[in-house]
Design a protein around this motif. Sequence first.
Motif, PDB file in Angstrom:
ATOM      1  N   MET A   1      49.833  34.830  42.760  1.00  0.00           N
ATOM      2  CA  MET A   1      48.722  34.198  42.074  1.00  0.00           C
ATOM      3  C   MET A   1      48.619  32.745  42.513  1.00  0.00           C
ATOM      4  O   MET A   1      49.615  32.065  42.637  1.00  0.00           O
ATOM      5  CB  MET A   1      48.921  34.233  40.569  1.00  0.00           C
ATOM      6  N   GLN A   2      47.418  32.269  42.698  1.00  0.00           N
ATOM      7  CA  GLN A   2      47.191  30.877  43.054  1.00  0.00           C
ATOM      8  C   GLN A   2      47.248  30.017  41.808  1.00  0.00           C
ATOM      9  O   GLN A   2      46.808  30.415  40.748  1.00  0.00           O
ATOM     10  CB  GLN A   2      45.817  30.727  43.713  1.00  0.00           C
ATOM     11  N   ASP A   3      47.778  28.804  41.931  1.00  0.00           N
ATOM     12  CA  ASP A   3      47.800  27.910  40.790  1.00  0.00           C
ATOM     13  C   ASP A   3      46.805  26.768  40.945  1.00  0.00           C
ATOM     14  O   ASP A   3      46.822  25.805  40.211  1.00  0.00           O
ATOM     15  CB  ASP A   3      49.207  27.380  40.534  1.00  0.00           C
ATOM     16  N   VAL A   4      45.893  26.883  41.904  1.00  0.00           N
ATOM     17  CA  VAL A   4      44.946  25.829  42.208  1.00  0.00           C
ATOM     18  C   VAL A   4      44.081  25.483  41.000  1.00  0.00           C
ATOM     19  O   VAL A   4      43.871  24.320  40.698  1.00  0.00           O
ATOM     20  CB  VAL A   4      44.052  26.246  43.404  1.00  0.00           C
ATOM     21  N   ASN A   5      43.578  26.467  40.284  1.00  0.00           N
ATOM     22  CA  ASN A   5      42.671  26.225  39.177  1.00  0.00           C
ATOM     23  C   ASN A   5      43.263  26.641  37.837  1.00  0.00           C
ATOM     24  O   ASN A   5      42.546  27.082  36.957  1.00  0.00           O
ATOM     25  CB  ASN A   5      41.349  26.971  39.419  1.00  0.00           C
ATOM     26  N   LYS A   6      44.544  26.487  37.690  1.00  0.00           N
ATOM     27  CA  LYS A   6      45.215  26.876  36.451  1.00  0.00           C
ATOM     28  C   LYS A   6      45.050  25.801  35.389  1.00  0.00           C
ATOM     29  O   LYS A   6      45.109  24.613  35.673  1.00  0.00           O
ATOM     30  CB  LYS A   6      46.704  27.121  36.678  1.00  0.00           C
ATOM     31  N   VAL A   7      44.848  26.245  34.148  1.00  0.00           N
ATOM     32  CA  VAL A   7      44.791  25.359  32.997  1.00  0.00           C
ATOM     33  C   VAL A   7      45.849  25.842  32.028  1.00  0.00           C
ATOM     34  O   VAL A   7      45.863  27.014  31.635  1.00  0.00           O
ATOM     35  CB  VAL A   7      43.397  25.404  32.320  1.00  0.00           C
ATOM     36  N   ILE A   8      46.758  24.944  31.651  1.00  0.00           N
ATOM     37  CA  ILE A   8      47.826  25.294  30.724  1.00  0.00           C
ATOM     38  C   ILE A   8      47.220  25.416  29.327  1.00  0.00           C
ATOM     39  O   ILE A   8      46.586  24.488  28.831  1.00  0.00           O
ATOM     40  CB  ILE A   8      48.950  24.239  30.716  1.00  0.00           C
TER      41      ILE A   8
ATOM     42  N   GLY B   1      41.720  36.123  29.284  1.00  0.00           N
ATOM     43  CA  GLY B   1      42.435  37.067  30.110  1.00  0.00           C
ATOM     44  C   GLY B   1      41.951  36.935  31.531  1.00  0.00           C
ATOM     45  O   GLY B   1      40.808  36.574  31.751  1.00  0.00           O
ATOM     46  N   PRO B   2      42.771  37.119  32.483  1.00  0.00           N
ATOM     47  CA  PRO B   2      44.198  37.382  32.325  1.00  0.00           C
ATOM     48  C   PRO B   2      44.990  36.098  32.077  1.00  0.00           C
ATOM     49  O   PRO B   2      44.603  35.026  32.524  1.00  0.00           O
ATOM     50  CB  PRO B   2      44.574  37.995  33.668  1.00  0.00           C
ATOM     51  N   LEU B   3      46.095  36.254  31.369  1.00  0.00           N
ATOM     52  CA  LEU B   3      47.032  35.159  31.163  1.00  0.00           C
ATOM     53  C   LEU B   3      48.100  35.217  32.248  1.00  0.00           C
ATOM     54  O   LEU B   3      48.419  36.289  32.772  1.00  0.00           O
ATOM     55  CB  LEU B   3      47.717  35.281  29.796  1.00  0.00           C
ATOM     56  N   SER B   4      48.658  34.065  32.571  1.00  0.00           N
ATOM     57  CA  SER B   4      49.769  33.972  33.523  1.00  0.00           C
ATOM     58  C   SER B   4      50.840  33.098  32.912  1.00  0.00           C
ATOM     59  O   SER B   4      50.557  32.293  32.030  1.00  0.00           O
ATOM     60  CB  SER B   4      49.307  33.320  34.827  1.00  0.00           C
ATOM     61  N   PHE B   5      52.068  33.247  33.385  1.00  0.00           N
ATOM     62  CA  PHE B   5      53.123  32.343  32.954  1.00  0.00           C
ATOM     63  C   PHE B   5      53.897  31.876  34.177  1.00  0.00           C
ATOM     64  O   PHE B   5      54.004  32.579  35.174  1.00  0.00           O
ATOM     65  CB  PHE B   5      54.031  32.978  31.893  1.00  0.00           C
ATOM     66  N   LEU B   6      54.398  30.647  34.086  1.00  0.00           N
ATOM     67  CA  LEU B   6      55.105  30.031  35.198  1.00  0.00           C
ATOM     68  C   LEU B   6      56.594  30.239  35.011  1.00  0.00           C
ATOM     69  O   LEU B   6      57.190  29.730  34.071  1.00  0.00           O
ATOM     70  CB  LEU B   6      54.784  28.535  35.254  1.00  0.00           C
ATOM     71  N   LYS B   7      57.185  31.026  35.914  1.00  0.00           N
ATOM     72  CA  LYS B   7      58.625  31.309  35.858  1.00  0.00           C
ATOM     73  C   LYS B   7      59.191  31.122  37.256  1.00  0.00           C
ATOM     74  O   LYS B   7      58.655  31.672  38.218  1.00  0.00           O
ATOM     75  CB  LYS B   7      58.868  32.730  35.360  1.00  0.00           C
ATOM     76  N   ASP B   8      60.221  30.327  37.333  1.00  0.00           N
ATOM     77  CA  ASP B   8      60.887  30.055  38.614  1.00  0.00           C
ATOM     78  C   ASP B   8      59.904  29.520  39.658  1.00  0.00           C
ATOM     79  O   ASP B   8      59.959  29.896  40.826  1.00  0.00           O
ATOM     80  CB  ASP B   8      61.603  31.307  39.127  1.00  0.00           C
ATOM     81  N   GLY B   9      58.977  28.681  39.216  1.00  0.00           N
ATOM     82  CA  GLY B   9      58.030  28.053  40.128  1.00  0.00           C
ATOM     83  C   GLY B   9      56.907  28.943  40.613  1.00  0.00           C
ATOM     84  O   GLY B   9      56.151  28.563  41.501  1.00  0.00           O
ATOM     85  N   LYS B  10      56.769  30.136  40.024  1.00  0.00           N
ATOM     86  CA  LYS B  10      55.747  31.080  40.484  1.00  0.00           C
ATOM     87  C   LYS B  10      54.954  31.606  39.286  1.00  0.00           C
ATOM     88  O   LYS B  10      55.527  31.957  38.254  1.00  0.00           O
ATOM     89  CB  LYS B  10      56.414  32.244  41.212  1.00  0.00           C
TER      90      LYS B  10
END
Length: 176
Positions: free
Chosen positions: A1-8, A38-47
């Motif tokens: 997954m790209q994190d370019v446009n992620k909003v926490i 949706g979809p939700l993502s979570f950041l684990k181990d830098g990914k």
Amino acid sequence: MQDVNKVIVGRLGAAHGVKGWLKIHAFTQNAEDLFSYGPLSFLKDGKWQPLNVEQWRLQGKAYIAKVKGCDSREQVAGFTHCEVSINDAQLPETADDEVYWHQLEGLQVVSVAHGGEQILGCVDQVMATGANDVLVVTPSAESIDDRERLIPYIDHVVKNCDIDAAKISVDWDSDF
């Protein structure tokens, strides 16, 4: 997954019970709105990884969520303190006079007090204080000094917020 446009939009908390549930802290204005994205993502181990919430509910004053495919406390224990995000395209459109906090981060803050322009720094973060939101402005290479400033995000202080120009004009004395 790209994190370019992620909003926490939240953070995962501790495991809750023994069947794959965990606490979830929403950063959305209304906490349960988190579950409508949706979809939700979570950041684990830098990914960034998909976060598939199977069920959720209010438990006391906090929300808990059941993660699909996780059926034990041990399976969700590693998710604790991971950030939860959505793609910014999933956010509802704002009115002309509204912005999301993440849009303010990185903008240059310029004081227009006393008729001139002085660069105070850039927005590092926005925080809620109860009374009003506050811009945490940290110095940049162009700023007039190396001071961090806390500037209230209120109408009589913030004169203009131009997201496209990446600039916020404030009526704020540089001595504050």
